[in-house]
Design a protein around this motif. Sequence first.
Motif, PDB file in Angstrom:
ATOM      1  N   ALA A   1       0.824  -1.217   0.000  1.00  0.00           N
ATOM      2  CA  ALA A   1       0.000   0.000   0.000  1.00  0.00           C
ATOM      3  C   ALA A   1       0.855   1.263   0.000  1.00  0.00           C
ATOM      4  O   ALA A   1       1.892   1.329   0.658  1.00  0.00           O
ATOM      5  CB  ALA A   1      -0.924  -0.011   1.214  1.00  0.00           C
ATOM      6  N   GLY A   2       0.407   2.230  -0.751  1.00  0.00           N
ATOM      7  CA  GLY A   2       1.119   3.487  -0.885  1.00  0.00           C
ATOM      8  C   GLY A   2       1.339   3.796  -2.348  1.00  0.00           C
ATOM      9  O   GLY A   2       0.725   3.180  -3.218  1.00  0.00           O
ATOM     10  N   ASP A   3       2.211   4.748  -2.617  1.00  0.00           N
ATOM     11  CA  ASP A   3       2.460   5.106  -4.009  1.00  0.00           C
ATOM     12  C   ASP A   3       3.940   4.978  -4.343  1.00  0.00           C
ATOM     13  O   ASP A   3       4.795   5.087  -3.464  1.00  0.00           O
ATOM     14  CB  ASP A   3       1.959   6.524  -4.312  1.00  0.00           C
ATOM     15  N   VAL A   4       4.220   4.736  -5.640  1.00  0.00           N
ATOM     16  CA  VAL A   4       5.584   4.613  -6.152  1.00  0.00           C
ATOM     17  C   VAL A   4       5.658   5.351  -7.482  1.00  0.00           C
ATOM     18  O   VAL A   4       4.786   5.178  -8.337  1.00  0.00           O
ATOM     19  CB  VAL A   4       5.986   3.139  -6.369  1.00  0.00           C
ATOM     20  N   GLN A   5       6.685   6.164  -7.642  1.00  0.00           N
ATOM     21  CA  GLN A   5       6.989   6.801  -8.911  1.00  0.00           C
ATOM     22  C   GLN A   5       8.362   6.323  -9.348  1.00  0.00           C
ATOM     23  O   GLN A   5       9.311   6.415  -8.568  1.00  0.00           O
ATOM     24  CB  GLN A   5       7.005   8.332  -8.812  1.00  0.00           C
ATOM     25  N   ALA A   6       8.465   5.796 -10.570  1.00  0.00           N
ATOM     26  CA  ALA A   6       9.735   5.300 -11.095  1.00  0.00           C
ATOM     27  C   ALA A   6      10.132   6.125 -12.314  1.00  0.00           C
ATOM     28  O   ALA A   6       9.281   6.518 -13.116  1.00  0.00           O
ATOM     29  CB  ALA A   6       9.613   3.834 -11.475  1.00  0.00           C
ATOM     30  N   ILE A   7      11.426   6.388 -12.439  1.00  0.00           N
ATOM     31  CA  ILE A   7      11.955   7.203 -13.529  1.00  0.00           C
ATOM     32  C   ILE A   7      13.219   6.551 -14.061  1.00  0.00           C
ATOM     33  O   ILE A   7      14.039   6.050 -13.292  1.00  0.00           O
ATOM     34  CB  ILE A   7      12.279   8.633 -13.046  1.00  0.00           C
ATOM     35  N   ALA A   8      13.374   6.590 -15.385  1.00  0.00           N
ATOM     36  CA  ALA A   8      14.613   6.157 -16.035  1.00  0.00           C
ATOM     37  C   ALA A   8      15.158   7.321 -16.849  1.00  0.00           C
ATOM     38  O   ALA A   8      14.416   7.930 -17.638  1.00  0.00           O
ATOM     39  CB  ALA A   8      14.362   4.958 -16.928  1.00  0.00           C
ATOM     40  N   THR A   9      16.425   7.650 -16.642  1.00  0.00           N
ATOM     41  CA  THR A   9      17.079   8.686 -17.434  1.00  0.00           C
ATOM     42  C   THR A   9      18.311   8.092 -18.113  1.00  0.00           C
ATOM     43  O   THR A   9      18.927   7.156 -17.600  1.00  0.00           O
ATOM     44  CB  THR A   9      17.504   9.896 -16.579  1.00  0.00           C
ATOM     45  N   VAL A  10      18.638   8.652 -19.264  1.00  0.00           N
ATOM     46  CA  VAL A  10      19.864   8.284 -19.968  1.00  0.00           C
ATOM     47  C   VAL A  10      20.626   9.568 -20.244  1.00  0.00           C
ATOM     48  O   VAL A  10      20.077  10.497 -20.842  1.00  0.00           O
ATOM     49  CB  VAL A  10      19.568   7.533 -21.283  1.00  0.00           C
ATOM     50  N   ASP A  11      21.839   9.619 -19.759  1.00  0.00           N
ATOM     51  CA  ASP A  11      22.689  10.796 -19.910  1.00  0.00           C
ATOM     52  C   ASP A  11      21.979  12.062 -19.427  1.00  0.00           C
ATOM     53  O   ASP A  11      22.067  13.128 -20.040  1.00  0.00           O
ATOM     54  CB  ASP A  11      23.142  10.943 -21.364  1.00  0.00           C
ATOM     55  N   GLY A  12      21.228  11.932 -18.328  1.00  0.00           N
ATOM     56  CA  GLY A  12      20.562  13.064 -17.711  1.00  0.00           C
ATOM     57  C   GLY A  12      19.240  13.467 -18.335  1.00  0.00           C
ATOM     58  O   GLY A  12      18.598  14.402 -17.875  1.00  0.00           O
ATOM     59  N   LYS A  13      18.799  12.757 -19.365  1.00  0.00           N
ATOM     60  CA  LYS A  13      17.545  13.094 -20.042  1.00  0.00           C
ATOM     61  C   LYS A  13      16.494  12.032 -19.727  1.00  0.00           C
ATOM     62  O   LYS A  13      16.777  10.834 -19.743  1.00  0.00           O
ATOM     63  CB  LYS A  13      17.758  13.179 -21.546  1.00  0.00           C
ATOM     64  N   LEU A  14      15.277  12.482 -19.457  1.00  0.00           N
ATOM     65  CA  LEU A  14      14.188  11.562 -19.147  1.00  0.00           C
ATOM     66  C   LEU A  14      13.952  10.614 -20.312  1.00  0.00           C
ATOM     67  O   LEU A  14      13.776  11.043 -21.443  1.00  0.00           O
ATOM     68  CB  LEU A  14      12.904  12.339 -18.849  1.00  0.00           C
ATOM     69  N   LEU A  15      13.948   9.313 -20.019  1.00  0.00           N
ATOM     70  CA  LEU A  15      13.681   8.305 -21.029  1.00  0.00           C
ATOM     71  C   LEU A  15      12.250   7.792 -20.897  1.00  0.00           C
ATOM     72  O   LEU A  15      11.497   7.739 -21.855  1.00  0.00           O
ATOM     73  CB  LEU A  15      14.674   7.152 -20.905  1.00  0.00           C
ATOM     74  N   THR A  16      11.864   7.419 -19.671  1.00  0.00           N
ATOM     75  CA  THR A  16      10.506   6.946 -19.412  1.00  0.00           C
ATOM     76  C   THR A  16      10.218   7.051 -17.928  1.00  0.00           C
ATOM     77  O   THR A  16      11.130   7.188 -17.110  1.00  0.00           O
ATOM     78  CB  THR A  16      10.309   5.498 -19.913  1.00  0.00           C
ATOM     79  N   GLN A  17       8.928   6.983 -17.589  1.00  0.00           N
ATOM     80  CA  GLN A  17       8.528   7.034 -16.186  1.00  0.00           C
ATOM     81  C   GLN A  17       7.213   6.296 -16.012  1.00  0.00           C
ATOM     82  O   GLN A  17       6.481   6.071 -16.969  1.00  0.00           O
ATOM     83  CB  GLN A  17       8.396   8.476 -15.711  1.00  0.00           C
ATOM     84  N   GLY A  18       6.934   5.896 -14.784  1.00  0.00           N
ATOM     85  CA  GLY A  18       5.691   5.212 -14.478  1.00  0.00           C
ATOM     86  C   GLY A  18       5.369   5.374 -13.008  1.00  0.00           C
ATOM     87  O   GLY A  18       6.227   5.753 -12.207  1.00  0.00           O
ATOM     88  N   ALA A  19       4.116   5.095 -12.650  1.00  0.00           N
ATOM     89  CA  ALA A  19       3.695   5.241 -11.262  1.00  0.00           C
ATOM     90  C   ALA A  19       2.607   4.231 -10.949  1.00  0.00           C
ATOM     91  O   ALA A  19       1.916   3.738 -11.839  1.00  0.00           O
ATOM     92  CB  ALA A  19       3.197   6.655 -10.999  1.00  0.00           C
ATOM     93  N   GLY A  20       2.472   3.941  -9.682  1.00  0.00           N
ATOM     94  CA  GLY A  20       1.421   3.053  -9.217  1.00  0.00           C
ATOM     95  C   GLY A  20       1.124   3.351  -7.762  1.00  0.00           C
ATOM     96  O   GLY A  20       1.907   3.999  -7.079  1.00  0.00           O
ATOM     97  N   GLY A  21      -0.017   2.880  -7.297  1.00  0.00           N
ATOM     98  CA  GLY A  21      -0.358   3.101  -5.908  1.00  0.00           C
ATOM     99  C   GLY A  21      -1.740   2.602  -5.581  1.00  0.00           C
ATOM    100  O   GLY A  21      -2.464   2.107  -6.449  1.00  0.00           O
ATOM    101  N   GLY A  22      -2.074   2.689  -4.323  1.00  0.00           N
ATOM    102  CA  GLY A  22      -3.372   2.249  -3.856  1.00  0.00           C
ATOM    103  C   GLY A  22      -3.271   1.669  -2.467  1.00  0.00           C
ATOM    104  O   GLY A  22      -2.268   1.819  -1.768  1.00  0.00           O
ATOM    105  N   THR A  23      -4.335   0.961  -2.048  1.00  0.00           N
ATOM    106  CA  THR A  23      -4.382   0.413  -0.700  1.00  0.00           C
ATOM    107  C   THR A  23      -3.922  -1.034  -0.634  1.00  0.00           C
ATOM    108  O   THR A  23      -3.737  -1.569   0.454  1.00  0.00           O
ATOM    109  CB  THR A  23      -5.812   0.496  -0.139  1.00  0.00           C
ATOM    110  N   GLY A  24      -3.719  -1.661  -1.764  1.00  0.00           N
ATOM    111  CA  GLY A  24      -3.264  -3.057  -1.783  1.00  0.00           C
ATOM    112  C   GLY A  24      -1.846  -3.153  -2.308  1.00  0.00           C
ATOM    113  O   GLY A  24      -1.057  -2.219  -2.195  1.00  0.00           O
ATOM    114  N   THR A  25      -1.527  -4.286  -2.908  1.00  0.00           N
ATOM    115  CA  THR A  25      -0.205  -4.463  -3.509  1.00  0.00           C
ATOM    116  C   THR A  25      -0.259  -4.058  -4.973  1.00  0.00           C
ATOM    117  O   THR A  25      -1.325  -4.009  -5.590  1.00  0.00           O
ATOM    118  CB  THR A  25       0.263  -5.927  -3.386  1.00  0.00           C
ATOM    119  N   GLY A  26       0.890  -3.766  -5.528  1.00  0.00           N
ATOM    120  CA  GLY A  26       0.944  -3.364  -6.927  1.00  0.00           C
ATOM    121  C   GLY A  26       2.330  -3.526  -7.500  1.00  0.00           C
ATOM    122  O   GLY A  26       3.253  -3.994  -6.837  1.00  0.00           O
ATOM    123  N   GLN A  27       2.447  -3.119  -8.752  1.00  0.00           N
ATOM    124  CA  GLN A  27       3.700  -3.259  -9.468  1.00  0.00           C
ATOM    125  C   GLN A  27       3.879  -2.091 -10.438  1.00  0.00           C
ATOM    126  O   GLN A  27       2.918  -1.684 -11.098  1.00  0.00           O
ATOM    127  CB  GLN A  27       3.697  -4.581 -10.236  1.00  0.00           C
TER     128      GLN A  27
END
Length: 116
Positions: free
Chosen positions: A81-107
């Motif tokens: 439970a809770g929230d997660v924000q994930a980020i991938a950068t290459v050479d300092g530039k944003l490549l991709t990002q994603g997020a998830g969250g809630g009261t249960g489990t997640g990925q």
Amino acid sequence: MTRRTARLAVPMLLLSALTGCVGSAGEPHTLVLSATGTAALENVTYTVGGETVEEKTATLPWEKTFQIRSGKWDLVIRHRAGDVQAIATVDGKLLTQGAGGGTGTGQVQLSGSIDD
């Protein structure tokens, strides 16, 4: 430098500059995978350069830095439970990002490739 050499060198330098090849051929890129948030993590699994690592005791904030010339990479964050924000950068530039969250489990999963 002769006139003939100069006539050949200038176009080659211009071509290299236009294609972004000056000083970059074969140099590694910096890949940074990171995550922030409020969730407790179950585990973090990442594959970079063909090697897979699972961290069962990871906590947020989390970050790993890699030097990679080219290839595929993958990041999977399993959380409670809770929230997660994930980020991938290459050479300092944003490549991709994603997020998830809630009261249960997640990925949260990120993946990509670096071409040299």
